[in-house]
Design a protein around this motif. Structure first.
Motif, PDB file in Angstrom:
ATOM      1  N   GLN A   1      -5.405 -14.647   4.229  1.00  0.00           N
ATOM      2  CA  GLN A   1      -4.752 -13.365   3.964  1.00  0.00           C
ATOM      3  C   GLN A   1      -3.414 -13.281   4.710  1.00  0.00           C
ATOM      4  OE1 GLN A   1      -7.732 -10.554   5.264  1.00  0.00           O
ATOM      5  NE2 GLN A   1      -8.672 -10.442   3.239  1.00  0.00           N
ATOM      6  N   ALA A   2      -2.575 -12.354   4.265  1.00  0.00           N
ATOM      7  CA  ALA A   2      -1.258 -12.164   4.884  1.00  0.00           C
ATOM      8  C   ALA A   2      -1.406 -11.852   6.372  1.00  0.00           C
ATOM      9  CB  ALA A   2      -0.513 -11.036   4.187  1.00  0.00           C
TER      10      ALA A   2
ATOM     11  N   HIS B   1       0.454 -10.013   8.586  1.00  0.00           N
ATOM     12  CA  HIS B   1       1.345  -8.958   9.057  1.00  0.00           C
ATOM     13  C   HIS B   1       1.020  -8.601  10.509  1.00  0.00           C
ATOM     14  CE1 HIS B   1       2.143  -8.522   4.832  1.00  0.00           C
ATOM     15  NE2 HIS B   1       1.043  -7.831   4.567  1.00  0.00           N
TER      16      HIS B   1
ATOM     17  N   LEU C   1       6.353  -8.611   8.543  1.00  0.00           N
ATOM     18  CA  LEU C   1       5.903  -8.598   7.149  1.00  0.00           C
ATOM     19  C   LEU C   1       5.783 -10.033   6.657  1.00  0.00           C
ATOM     20  CD1 LEU C   1       5.268  -6.927   4.577  1.00  0.00           C
ATOM     21  CD2 LEU C   1       7.687  -7.140   3.984  1.00  0.00           C
TER      22      LEU C   1
ATOM     23  N   ALA D   1       5.535 -12.190   3.779  1.00  0.00           N
ATOM     24  CA  ALA D   1       5.740 -12.212   2.326  1.00  0.00           C
ATOM     25  C   ALA D   1       5.580 -13.603   1.749  1.00  0.00           C
ATOM     26  CB  ALA D   1       7.130 -11.663   1.999  1.00  0.00           C
TER      27      ALA D   1
ATOM     28  N   ALA E   1       7.871  -9.838  -1.492  1.00  0.00           N
ATOM     29  CA  ALA E   1       7.482  -8.733  -0.608  1.00  0.00           C
ATOM     30  C   ALA E   1       6.867  -7.564  -1.358  1.00  0.00           C
ATOM     31  CB  ALA E   1       8.701  -8.244   0.172  1.00  0.00           C
TER      32      ALA E   1
ATOM     33  N   GLU F   1       4.258  -6.738  -3.257  1.00  0.00           N
ATOM     34  CA  GLU F   1       2.869  -6.310  -3.132  1.00  0.00           C
ATOM     35  C   GLU F   1       2.553  -5.776  -1.739  1.00  0.00           C
ATOM     36  OE1 GLU F   1      -0.250  -9.446  -2.571  1.00  0.00           O
ATOM     37  OE2 GLU F   1       1.377 -10.751  -3.287  1.00  0.00           O
ATOM     38  N   HIS F   2       3.430  -6.061  -0.768  1.00  0.00           N
ATOM     39  CA  HIS F   2       3.177  -5.640   0.608  1.00  0.00           C
ATOM     40  C   HIS F   2       3.906  -4.346   0.975  1.00  0.00           C
ATOM     41  CE1 HIS F   2       1.293  -9.517   1.099  1.00  0.00           C
ATOM     42  NE2 HIS F   2       2.406 -10.136   0.778  1.00  0.00           N
TER      43      HIS F   2
ATOM     44  N   TRP G   1       1.746  -1.567   2.463  1.00  0.00           N
ATOM     45  CA  TRP G   1       1.426  -1.815   3.877  1.00  0.00           C
ATOM     46  C   TRP G   1       2.620  -1.479   4.763  1.00  0.00           C
ATOM     47  CZ3 TRP G   1       3.680  -4.641   7.678  1.00  0.00           C
ATOM     48  CH2 TRP G   1       2.965  -4.786   8.884  1.00  0.00           C
TER      49      TRP G   1
END
Length: 245
Positions: A94-95, A97, A110, A112, A122, A124-125, A128
């Protein structure tokens, strides 16, 4: 508040980039930063021992560290090896962040990156990011990413930048709590620009620099030494310094 930024180490068994990293960290020892942010591309080819060696370099420093992956990194391996140095969200692939209030400024990382891809996205984020910017606490913030968000002018690198940077910019332009600055890496050259009127920086690399090539027939030589950035937050504003070592 002194925020150091290192990017693009690209450590591999066949290069001396870990030595270059140690030189950068030794220089930072004299600056005594309050926090270090590493904006991705720590190793090449999922080199697990490289992450272990980087962790050893970082563990001898007592300041907080925040680490983002780059397109050459493996999130799973990073989490496995660098778990003591990471202050990241998510798990597995998973990302990664991060968000942290440091003194009177909020640092937002972030992630991305797209696993298996050189470019980034970026979009979809953004939900967040909106929560990170609006959370209770510090209103002053600085945004860190790996991929650059404005064209550097270097064609092959701009082909693999943050592909939906304009979407990110449109969001930031209308957001009442815009970051004071955006700091990225990926290009292996120090560059300054803007996104949505926000100062945006590309940190120079620990690994050998890319040439300042605008697509002309001849390619200028690249003789740049290892580089990093020092961002100083004081009296509500950020002043950013490109440092060559």
């Amino acid at each position: 508040m002194i925020i150091a930024q290192i990017s693009d180490i690209h450590a591999a068994p066949e290069n001396d980039n870990l030595t270059r990293l140690e030189c950068a960290l030794a220089w930072l020892d004299s600056v005594k930063p309050d926090v270090l942010v590493i904006t991705g591309d720590l190793t090449d080819n999922d080199w697990r021992d490289g992450y272990t060696k980087i962790s050893a370099c970082l563990n001898s420093r007592t300041y907080p560290k925040f680490i983002l992956p780059g397109n050459s990194d493996n999130r799973r391996v990073m989490r496995s090896v660098l778990h003591n140095d990471l202050n990241a969200d998510g798990e597995g692939d998973q990302a990664m962040h991060f968000v942290a209030d440091m003194g009177e400024i909020r640092l937002i990382g972030l992630d991305a990156t797209i696993p298996g891809a050189s470019a980034a996205s970026a979009g979809e984020h953004i939900p967040w990011l909106e929560k990170a910017l609006s959370a209770k606490g510090n209103t002053a913030s600085m945004l860190f990413m790996h991929h650059h968000v404005f064209p550097s002018g270097i064609p092959p690198l701009d082909d693999i930048m943050c592909g939906d940077a304009q979407k990110l910019g449109a969001f930031l332009r209308q957001n009442p709590q815009r970051p004071l600055a955006i700091a990225t890496g990926h290009v292996h050259r120090p560059v300054a620009g803007t996104l949505a009127g926000i100062p945006a920086y590309i940190c120079g690399s620990i690994c050998p620099a890319n040439p300042l090539w605008f697509g002309t027939v001849s390619v200028p030589p690249a003789n740049d030494p290892p580089a990093l950035m020092v961002h100083r937050f004081i009296d509500g504003s950020v002043v950013s310094h490109h440092v060559s070592l």
